[in-house]
Design an enzyme around this catalytic site. Sequence first.
Site, PDB file in Angstrom:
ATOM      1  CE  LYS A  21       1.634  -1.522  -1.533  1.00  0.00           C
ATOM      2  NZ  LYS A  21       3.022  -1.374  -0.993  1.00  0.00           N
TER       3      LYS A  21
ATOM      4  CG  HIS B  55       5.432   3.701  -9.035  1.00  0.00           C
ATOM      5  ND1 HIS B  55       5.359   2.341  -9.126  1.00  0.00           N
ATOM      6  CD2 HIS B  55       5.639   3.975  -7.725  1.00  0.00           C
ATOM      7  CE1 HIS B  55       5.535   1.813  -7.910  1.00  0.00           C
ATOM      8  NE2 HIS B  55       5.712   2.784  -7.054  1.00  0.00           N
TER       9      HIS B  55
ATOM     10  CB  SER C 106      -1.869  -4.103  -1.691  1.00  0.00           C
ATOM     11  OG  SER C 106      -0.532  -3.970  -1.334  1.00  0.00           O
TER      12      SER C 106
ATOM     13  CE1 TYR D 138       2.274  -9.692  -5.664  1.00  0.00           C
ATOM     14  CE2 TYR D 138       0.416 -11.205  -5.850  1.00  0.00           C
ATOM     15  CZ  TYR D 138       1.371 -10.570  -5.079  1.00  0.00           C
ATOM     16  OH  TYR D 138       1.427 -10.806  -3.723  1.00  0.00           O
TER      17      TYR D 138
ATOM     18  CB  ALA E  74      12.385 -14.130  -5.061  1.00  0.00           C
TER      19      ALA E  74
HETATM   20  P1  A3P Z   1       0.007  -7.131  -0.073  1.00  0.00           P
HETATM   21  O1  A3P Z   1      -0.139  -5.793   0.572  1.00  0.00           O
HETATM   22  O2  A3P Z   1      -1.256  -7.591  -0.753  1.00  0.00           O
HETATM   23  O3  A3P Z   1       0.547  -8.172   0.859  1.00  0.00           O
HETATM   24  P2  A3P Z   1       4.819  -3.124  -4.212  1.00  0.00           P
HETATM   25  O4  A3P Z   1       6.179  -3.598  -3.927  1.00  0.00           O
HETATM   26  O5  A3P Z   1       4.542  -2.867  -5.666  1.00  0.00           O
HETATM   27  O6  A3P Z   1       4.446  -1.980  -3.332  1.00  0.00           O
HETATM   28  O7  A3P Z   1       3.820  -4.319  -3.863  1.00  0.00           O
HETATM   29  C1  A3P Z   1       3.642  -4.749  -2.526  1.00  0.00           C
HETATM   30  C2  A3P Z   1       2.787  -5.986  -2.534  1.00  0.00           C
HETATM   31  O8  A3P Z   1       3.558  -7.088  -3.067  1.00  0.00           O
HETATM   32  C3  A3P Z   1       2.363  -6.389  -1.127  1.00  0.00           C
HETATM   33  O9  A3P Z   1       1.067  -6.985  -1.263  1.00  0.00           O
HETATM   34  C4  A3P Z   1       3.442  -7.405  -0.770  1.00  0.00           C
HETATM   35  O10 A3P Z   1       3.108  -8.269   0.269  1.00  0.00           O
HETATM   36  C5  A3P Z   1       3.573  -8.129  -2.111  1.00  0.00           C
HETATM   37  N1  A3P Z   1       4.817  -8.899  -2.189  1.00  0.00           N
HETATM   38  C6  A3P Z   1       6.072  -8.473  -1.951  1.00  0.00           C
HETATM   39  N2  A3P Z   1       6.953  -9.481  -2.040  1.00  0.00           N
HETATM   40  C7  A3P Z   1       6.238 -10.590  -2.357  1.00  0.00           C
HETATM   41  C8  A3P Z   1       6.584 -11.968  -2.579  1.00  0.00           C
HETATM   42  N3  A3P Z   1       7.821 -12.405  -2.466  1.00  0.00           N
HETATM   43  N4  A3P Z   1       5.579 -12.823  -2.895  1.00  0.00           N
HETATM   44  C9  A3P Z   1       4.311 -12.377  -2.997  1.00  0.00           C
HETATM   45  N5  A3P Z   1       3.930 -11.101  -2.792  1.00  0.00           N
HETATM   46  C10 A3P Z   1       4.885 -10.213  -2.470  1.00  0.00           C
END
Ligand code: A3P
Length: 304
Positions: A59, A114, A144, A199, A233
């Site tokens: 996340k 991970h 998240s 992030y 992206a």
């Molecule tokens: P949220 O649940 O806070 O929206 P992972 O891929 O490590 O599981 O992380 C998922 C998180 O990254 C989610 O957060 C998701 O919305 C966010 N995320 C994915 N793509 C993104 C982007 N292009 N810009 C910002 N956040 C992004």
Amino acid sequence: MTTQRNTVTAALGMEPLDKYMFKYKGFNFLQGSVTPEYIDSLEDFKIRDSDIFLVTFPKSGTIWTQNILSLIYHEGHRNGTENTVLIDRVPWLEYNVCNRDYGNRPSPRLFSTHLPYYLVPKGLKNGAGKIIYVARNPKDVLVSYYHFFNITVKLEKIEDFDIFMEKFLAGKVLGNFWLDHIEGWSAKENNFNILFLLYEEMKKDLRSNVVKICNFLGVTLTEEELDDIVDKASFDKMSVDPRSNYSSMHPEFLDFSKGRFLRKGTVGDWKNTMTVAQNERFDSIFKERMEKLPFKFCWDINEF
Ligand code: A3P
């Protein structure tokens, strides 16, 4: 039946955490998606100098960075002529869900993981390949993750946020305890060929972070290609692109009737969920060790 299963798993060095996860060599794994033998085999997984590993605590922006890496390396992804999903472009090292022959993939191979630093292939520890570690402020990770647990079919459903938070604080989630994961990787920085990204910094200025990634990987792109990557992206574009948002993932894994994988994609959403008391409890466990980390996290989008 459960006792019988526990006896077998104990003999393999696996410790069942719940119906969905087991612990092996101190790290939590998804039940049914990986075996101890496969985890053991990863130590000798042959690393090429051209390999790129994306390492995250769950996340923290994994899918986002998977997408960026795929866009950097695959022109066919940028121009839409290749219709490959991210999970196959930047597959998980420890969860070979697409059942690919990793040894025969063409270079440069892109992988996600991970894993903690101590379980990755020894070639990586010896400085071969390149690693990008993406970290996110742990309160947004927690929130998240809470939502992710509820859309993931193969994880326990926990509706009470307070109960989920205790599980997170006890490290009883995939990735284990957030502080252990990031401290482990950052303490071993000198052993690896590694770039750390945040992030929140990506959210603040995606373009300069894409440039940073390209510089680290030794990739030269034109200004137009960079613009294209930044555009594709973005949260909005990824949200509607099934190749980039896991929406084509088998319903056996994710139940999209319960929520989306790309949920909010912002900084500071934890404030909408955590109570003052929960925030204080979180800080009482995290604050001291957080202050010793070599990263400055941003906790609110208004701090940008
Ligand atoms: P949220 O649940 O806070 O929206 P992972 O891929 O490590 O599981 O992380 C998922 C998180 O990254 C989610 O957060 C998701 O919305 C966010 N995320 C994915 N793509 C993104 C982007 N292009 N810009 C910002 N956040 C992004």
